[in-house]
Design an enzyme around this catalytic site. Sequence first.
Site, PDB file in Angstrom:
ATOM      1  N   LYS A 164     -13.235   2.332   0.696  1.00 21.31           N
ATOM      2  CA  LYS A 164     -12.887   2.293   2.118  1.00 21.31           C
ATOM      3  C   LYS A 164     -14.131   2.670   2.921  1.00 21.31           C
ATOM      4  O   LYS A 164     -14.643   3.790   2.806  1.00 21.31           O
ATOM      5  CB  LYS A 164     -11.742   3.254   2.401  1.00 21.31           C
ATOM      6  N   ARG A 179      -9.142  18.122   9.068  1.00 20.52           N
ATOM      7  CA  ARG A 179      -8.127  18.299  10.089  1.00 20.52           C
ATOM      8  C   ARG A 179      -8.214  19.705  10.676  1.00 20.52           C
ATOM      9  O   ARG A 179      -8.672  20.639  10.012  1.00 20.52           O
ATOM     10  CB  ARG A 179      -6.720  18.090   9.506  1.00 20.52           C
ATOM     11  N   THR A 233      -6.483  -1.616   9.817  1.00 27.75           N
ATOM     12  CA  THR A 233      -6.307  -0.634  10.901  1.00 27.75           C
ATOM     13  C   THR A 233      -5.970  -1.281  12.247  1.00 27.75           C
ATOM     14  O   THR A 233      -6.772  -2.019  12.819  1.00 27.75           O
ATOM     15  CB  THR A 233      -7.533   0.279  11.092  1.00 27.75           C
ATOM     16  N   ARG A 255       0.844  -1.194   0.000  1.00 31.43           N
ATOM     17  CA  ARG A 255       0.000   0.000   0.000  1.00 31.43           C
ATOM     18  C   ARG A 255       0.879   1.243   0.000  1.00 31.43           C
ATOM     19  O   ARG A 255       1.762   1.381   0.838  1.00 31.43           O
ATOM     20  CB  ARG A 255      -0.912  -0.006   1.228  1.00 31.43           C
TER      21      ARG A 255
END
Length: 488
Positions: free
Chosen positions: A223, A77, A281, A36
């Site tokens: 995802k 963010r 994860t 990845r």
Amino acid sequence: MIERQRRTKILATLGPATDPPGVLDELFRAGVNVVRLNFSHGDPSGQARRAAAVRAAAQRAGAEVGILADLPGPKIRIERFAEGKVVLKAGARFDLVANANAPAGDVSQVGVSYLGLPGDVTHGDTLLLDDGLMQLRVEQVEGERIITTVLNDGVLSDRKGLNKLGGGLSLGALTERDKELIAIVAEIGVDFIAVSFCRNAEDMNEARRIAREHGSDAALVSKIERTEAIENLAEIVEASDVVMVARGDLGVEIGDAELPGLQKKIIRESLARNRVVITATQMLQSMVDNPIPTRAEVLDVANAVIDGTDAVMLSAETAAGSYPVKAVEAMARICLGAEKQFETDTDFEKAPRDLARADQAIAMAAMFLTEHIGVRAIVAMTESGGTARYLSRFRARAPVYAFSRHDGARRRMAMMRDVFPIAFDSRGLAPREAAREAMRCLYDRKLLSEGDRIIFTSGDHMEKHGATNTLRLLQIGMQGQAEGLGEL
């Protein structure tokens, strides 16, 4: 006796820990099937260099290794603080400022990257920062300023992620930067493109259109990490080639208690719709700093394997950890151990009845025979990998050896559980000749022995996509010769 092969695939994230010379070679020897490239970090030129290094190392290892490009997506963010971080106290006021020119943050306020955030929140909403370590309650919205109350003591530093508990943020999955990156990863020649924070099928369709416009035939990975994605799960899975259970942001948005059940639901939905599925994860998070995993991590990985996931993913463990190779070795051991602990028992009563394609029907027939007459392996001649994907959806006792002349198809099959891709050029060969050559190849590699029975699938036209229409039952004779037992 032929050594048992690991069926579940391992996806490893590349980063500074994998860049030193020789590390990629060790990772591939340890069992990595797909790598990845995380485009949320580093620059595209650096990721392109990593991709070139992967191709070279895979060639040295004689391995089929896929490359997955993970797009950043619309990650929300907070902006930077004047001092790099602040200490917040429960009960204090803290404002989020949705302005591109917001001043550097301090203990009273900080800017946010998503300028539309004031329109997506209201009084009483809970905002989660830094993967939920810091929680804020929205009191009111005044123009571009969101006034919140801090709910717990903690330290908040630059550029931490922000989520809304329960979801409901309206920003789309593909940013302008993502669209630019799709063109770049198409040029690099990646095998998978992962769409972060997808909300619905259209997000996936848009990514596919852009990828095809730039000449990429990469498989599209959705995802699942937003509440909206759970609400639209069936349509997203249908629009995807691969589905990733992205447990980080998903766990923040929906809460930890709901995550285990949703993981199982996503895996079931993906398998039911013939899609490849990744579980990701923090699977071996402690191995960022330690040479062995915790028992809880071992059980986490094993449960995902038992649930039927095609692949398990390592993130910081390999990208930035102190023990990247040991993490892969541990993952491989756990997967193999979990696969030994349960017997495959395909429930054909639940299998689909309305098969639209011949290759799907052949795949189901192959699985039925594997369950009831006992074969050592299934050998599939495939152009695009479609037949192998259908075969891998039924968890068979026998491994699937997928022979293809196309490099991209073999690398995409590297993500499929139970499937072992092998380079083979069938052009000019009749199906029976191809069968003999394939049996000889597996016999020479010591993957088959004299007396083994195998199922061989192919098409009348060997170079045509989606043309698998024949199933043959063969037995390995002396010196790897194929002896016919029956044909369907």
